[in-house]
Structure formats: structure tokens, C-alpha cells
Design a protein around this motif. Sequence first.
Motif, PDB file in Angstrom:
ATOM      1  N   LEU A 170      37.706  51.077  97.628  1.00 11.98           N
ATOM      2  CA  LEU A 170      38.535  50.414  98.430  1.00 11.98           C
ATOM      3  C   LEU A 170      39.493  51.713  99.322  1.00 11.98           C
ATOM      4  O   LEU A 170      39.511  51.643 100.427  1.00 11.98           O
ATOM      5  N   ILE A 197      30.285  45.254 100.414  1.00 16.47           N
ATOM      6  CA  ILE A 197      31.517  45.332 100.967  1.00 16.47           C
ATOM      7  C   ILE A 197      32.093  46.122 102.079  1.00 16.47           C
ATOM      8  O   ILE A 197      32.475  45.860 103.048  1.00 16.47           O
ATOM      9  N   GLN A 246      38.540  50.683  92.907  1.00 22.60           N
ATOM     10  CA  GLN A 246      39.571  51.235  93.663  1.00 22.60           C
ATOM     11  C   GLN A 246      39.025  52.480  94.127  1.00 22.60           C
ATOM     12  O   GLN A 246      39.469  52.685  95.656  1.00 22.60           O
ATOM     13  N   MET A 281      36.120  43.004  94.824  1.00 15.69           N
ATOM     14  CA  MET A 281      35.690  44.496  94.482  1.00 15.69           C
ATOM     15  C   MET A 281      34.985  44.629  93.564  1.00 15.69           C
ATOM     16  O   MET A 281      34.244  45.491  93.062  1.00 15.69           O
ATOM     17  N   VAL A 341      41.239  44.013  93.039  1.00 14.68           N
ATOM     18  CA  VAL A 341      41.188  45.214  93.819  1.00 14.68           C
ATOM     19  C   VAL A 341      40.950  46.375  92.533  1.00 14.68           C
ATOM     20  O   VAL A 341      40.055  47.136  92.768  1.00 14.68           O
ATOM     21  N   VAL A 355      41.378  41.644 100.040  1.00 13.29           N
ATOM     22  CA  VAL A 355      40.651  42.337  98.909  1.00 13.29           C
ATOM     23  C   VAL A 355      41.494  41.679  97.684  1.00 13.29           C
ATOM     24  O   VAL A 355      42.321  41.726  97.336  1.00 13.29           O
TER      25      VAL A 355
END
Length: 225
Positions: A181, A159, A178, A152, A174, A171
Motif C-alpha cells: 500500500l 490491487i 502495508q 489488502m 490495511v 482500502v
Amino acid sequence: MQLTVIGVGPGDSELITVKAVRMIKEADIILVPVKKEGSTKSTALDIAKKYIEDMDKVLYLYFPMINLEQNKDYVESIFKKHGENINQQLQEGKKIVYLTLGDPMIYCTFTYISEYFEKVNYIPGIPSFLNGAAISRKPLCIERESMAVVNMTDDEDKIKMVFDIHDSIVVMKVCANQKLLKELINEGKRSVTFLTNIGLDNEYITEDINYLNEKVPYFTIGIVR
Ligand SMILES: C[S@@+](CC[C@H](N)C(=O)[O-])C[C@H]1O[C@@H](n2cnc3c(N)ncnc32)[C@H](O)[C@@H]1O
């Protein structure tokens, strides 16, 4: 003498190879990377400790966790010094091992100093995501499916492309992004399992996307399907 980089697995001291244990026991010097100068705190060392008979063999190597590009000269001078010191001990005939979390070929600090050595021996370890998949009891790939590993800290566009293409996405890091994601999991109506501190104290597993609403610990992976 050769330098051996050993993957000690993600957390459980029993998830380490027989070969890794033998090489740790036979070593004259056990190198352990630390994030702060003078620190002796290392998860890799905690995992391997029960196989180390003499803690005086442990040497802590400082790896600055700062922007490598912005602090290039400073960081490189530290890495170069590590390379010179280790090479000197190797020339004296010492057996040296370097401990790393999970597997040495997955986002490993050793990569930064590997160029200083002529030949390095690597002992694989179980990466966090393979242990995570086993704990979640869900296969990462079946039949024709593909799997990707994303970090990340990478560019958002890259991504997003990975999420468009792959069936399963592991992933890593993380906590670095965030918000993105959460968006990608919701947009693609994907299912996810988050695993924090796998095999360590405070292990935590959840399938709740709202886990991302608060900052998650550094040792967190997501397995997206
Ligand atoms: C520098 S990378 C190290 C990866 C490691 N070499 C491996 O094979 O798993 C650190 C990232 O790996 C993941 N990680 C490593 N160990 C973990 C664990 N025990 N529990 C959860 N995540 C872990 C987290 O995503 C963390 O941000």
C-alpha cells in the motif's frame, strides 16, 4: 420464520437504522459472531447493546479465523452445525437476527453460512468507508470519477491494477499488506486519509503515509485519492 442479518454500522450507536433497532427489539434470539470459541467479545454487539433489552437473548456464534481452504473440513463442520441449529430455532417460530459490523454485504462473516438458509432478510448498515469519507469531509466521487474498494488480502497484481484505473480507492484490511500500500501511494503520488477505529474508542485519523511504518490496528481503512 425468517432470519434477518442486520448491519449495525461502523461504531457510533446512533448510526444504525430505525428498522434495525426495531428488529433487534422484536427479536427472540440475537446472534453475534465471535472470533474465539467461548468468547463474548464483539464490536457489533457493543454498538447495538443500548437497543437490547434482554441480554439473555444474545447467542454467540464461533467463526474460526483460520485459513478456510487449509482447514476446509473442520471449518465447514462448524458452519454446518450453526446452520442446523439456527434452522431448528426458525422452525420453532423464533424471530432471529444476526448482527454484523458495518454493512452485511461488505466482507461479512454471515456469507459463510448463508447457503444453509432458504431465504434471508438483510438490513443495510453504514459501511466503515462511508462513515470514514464523511469524517474526512472529502467526497469519494465527483463528476465522472470512479471508485473501487480493495481488500489488502487480495493478490498484489490485482490491487496494482485497481490503483492504475480508479480515481478514488477505499482500502479495507490495511494491516494485511502495508508495504504494498505504501509503495502504490508513493508511486502514484496519491493523497491518503487513514481512519482507525471509526466511531469507537481510540478513533484516530491521519493523512501521514508514515502511519504505515508500524503495524496498524485491524479496524483501519485508507481512502486514497
Ligand atoms: C471484515 S471487514 C468488515 C467490513 C464491514 N462489513 C463494513 O461494512 O465496513 C473488516 C474491515 O473493515 C474495516 N472496518 C470495519 N469497521 C471499521 C471501523 N470502525 N474503523 C475502521 N475500519 C473499519 C477495516 O478495514 C477492517 O479490516
